[in-house]
Design an enzyme around this catalytic site. Structure first.
Site, PDB file in Angstrom:
ATOM      1  N   SER A 274       0.847  -1.188   0.000  1.00 22.14           N
ATOM      2  CA  SER A 274       0.000   0.000   0.000  1.00 22.14           C
ATOM      3  C   SER A 274       0.882   1.237   0.000  1.00 22.14           C
ATOM      4  CB  SER A 274      -0.923   0.006   1.224  1.00 22.14           C
ATOM      5  OG  SER A 274      -1.725   1.165   1.225  1.00 22.14           O
TER       6      SER A 274
ATOM      7  N   HIS B  95      -0.509  -1.758  -4.365  1.00 18.12           N
ATOM      8  CA  HIS B  95      -1.900  -1.420  -4.051  1.00 18.12           C
ATOM      9  C   HIS B  95      -2.123   0.074  -4.232  1.00 18.12           C
ATOM     10  CE1 HIS B  95      -5.746  -2.561  -2.227  1.00 18.12           C
ATOM     11  NE2 HIS B  95      -5.724  -1.378  -1.621  1.00 18.12           N
TER      12      HIS B  95
ATOM     13  N   ASP C  72      -4.761   2.974  -3.747  1.00 17.38           N
ATOM     14  CA  ASP C  72      -6.001   3.412  -3.105  1.00 17.38           C
ATOM     15  C   ASP C  72      -6.517   4.665  -3.806  1.00 17.38           C
ATOM     16  OD1 ASP C  72      -6.464   1.581  -0.892  1.00 17.38           O
ATOM     17  OD2 ASP C  72      -4.615   2.374  -0.048  1.00 17.38           O
TER      18      ASP C  72
ATOM     19  N   HIS D  19      -7.727  -0.286  -6.164  1.00 17.21           N
ATOM     20  CA  HIS D  19      -8.831  -0.336  -5.198  1.00 17.21           C
ATOM     21  C   HIS D  19      -9.588   0.977  -5.275  1.00 17.21           C
ATOM     22  CE1 HIS D  19     -10.018  -0.593  -0.644  1.00 17.21           C
ATOM     23  NE2 HIS D  19     -11.060  -0.676  -1.445  1.00 17.21           N
TER      24      HIS D  19
ATOM     25  N   PHE E  84      -9.121   6.038   6.139  1.00 13.83           N
ATOM     26  CA  PHE E  84      -8.424   6.598   7.297  1.00 13.83           C
ATOM     27  C   PHE E  84      -7.163   5.782   7.537  1.00 13.83           C
ATOM     28  CE2 PHE E  84     -12.904   7.492   7.820  1.00 13.83           C
ATOM     29  CZ  PHE E  84     -12.914   8.840   8.166  1.00 13.83           C
TER      30      PHE E  84
ATOM     31  N   GLY F 299      -3.682   4.256   9.046  1.00 18.44           N
ATOM     32  CA  GLY F 299      -3.050   3.985  10.325  1.00 18.44           C
ATOM     33  C   GLY F 299      -3.938   3.386  11.393  1.00 18.44           C
TER      34      GLY F 299
ATOM     35  N   ASP G 149      -7.360  -6.016   3.861  1.00 16.69           N
ATOM     36  CA  ASP G 149      -6.750  -4.687   3.859  1.00 16.69           C
ATOM     37  C   ASP G 149      -7.083  -3.965   5.155  1.00 16.69           C
ATOM     38  OD1 ASP G 149      -5.857  -2.128   3.383  1.00 16.69           O
ATOM     39  OD2 ASP G 149      -7.036  -1.798   1.571  1.00 16.69           O
ATOM     40  N   GLY G 150      -6.036  -3.656   5.943  1.00 18.76           N
ATOM     41  CA  GLY G 150      -6.253  -2.854   7.137  1.00 18.76           C
ATOM     42  C   GLY G 150      -5.598  -3.426   8.376  1.00 18.76           C
TER      43      GLY G 150
ATOM     44  N   GLY H  36       0.527  -1.667   4.649  1.00 19.91           N
ATOM     45  CA  GLY H  36       0.994  -0.291   4.575  1.00 19.91           C
ATOM     46  C   GLY H  36       2.119  -0.045   5.552  1.00 19.91           C
ATOM     47  N   SER H  37       1.785   0.488   6.735  1.00 22.54           N
ATOM     48  CA  SER H  37       2.823   0.769   7.733  1.00 22.54           C
ATOM     49  C   SER H  37       3.549  -0.500   8.160  1.00 22.54           C
ATOM     50  CB  SER H  37       2.208   1.456   8.955  1.00 22.54           C
ATOM     51  OG  SER H  37       1.212   0.645   9.553  1.00 22.54           O
TER      52      SER H  37
END
Length: 220
Positions: free
Chosen positions: A6, A31, A33, A64, A141, A143, A171-172, A193-194
């Site tokens: 991401s 990915h 977004d 996405h 949103f 993080g 995802d998340g 992501g992070s």
């Protein structure tokens, strides 16, 4: 397990230098977004930025669409030949027609579910899908932490899609702490992501996450 990076979590000003260094054995997908400030409150990438990303990497794009009226946006990404184009089931009344349009372009079709959206909402369109993207945070949103009900919902979606040849993407809030459990539940793709960029070395971190998933599946 495939890792979908991401890039919203990356240092965007350095992407033109960083993207060519990604190794596909560590990072399978990029990915993207796409946010419109309508379906979700944030505005992020669009087709111009996505095209720029494509020019810097051979790794397939995982597009996405977190947008309202996705039927207006989907054709903009056909020429980029992404691995998949995913739209949210909450955003359209024309999901079957939209799925058929994407498949006609030779691209995999994905449908995404928000945390509060029941799995049964996609039961009628499963024959038209190649992928289900399960959100384990509220979209838009950055993080957030993995929602507590996420594992139960993943299991429910996997049971629903079992009769079909459908990939399950999550995802998340994906990171080292939950990668093994996600692998045991049969998740095929994780958007990270992070959890991928926090070390400053996404290649090494991607390799580590894939090793955790592989080890968990060997033991299960």
């Amino acid at each position: 397990m495939k890792i979908s990076a991401s890039i919203l979590a990356a240092k965007l000003t350095g992407l033109s230098e960083e993207l060519p260094t990604y190794k596909q054995e560590n990072i399978d997908l990029i990915h993207i977004d796409v946010m419109d400030g309508n379906f979700v409150p944030q505005i992020s990438f669009g087709e111009a930025f996505t095209k720029e990303v494509k020019s810097h990497t051979q790794i397939p794009l995982d597009v996405h669409l977190m947008v309202s009226n996705p039927e207006l946006h989907v054709p903009k990404y056909f020429d980029l030949n992404p691995y998949c184009i995913t739209f949210h089931i909450e955003t359209t009344n024309f999901s079957v027609r939209l799925a058929e349009e994407i498949r006609k372009a030779g691209i995999k079709v994905g449908v995404s579910l928000n945390p509060q959206t029941p799995p049964e909402s996609i039961s009628q369109i499963l024959p038209y899908l190649d992928l289900v993207l399960l959100m384990t945070v509220d979209p838009g949103f950055y993080g957030q932490s993995f929602v507590k009900s996420g594992f139960e919902k993943i299991a429910a979606v996997r049971k629903l899609t079992k009769p079909y040849n459908i990939e399950l993407e999550v995802d998340g809030g994906v990171n080292e702490s939950n990668m093994e459990e996600l692998a045991k539940l049969g998740v095929d793709i994780t958007v990270v992501g992070s959890g991928l960029y926090k070390t400053g070395d996404p290649n090494a971190q991607g390799k580590k996450l894939k090793e955790l998933a592989a080890s968990a599946r060997t033991r299960s």
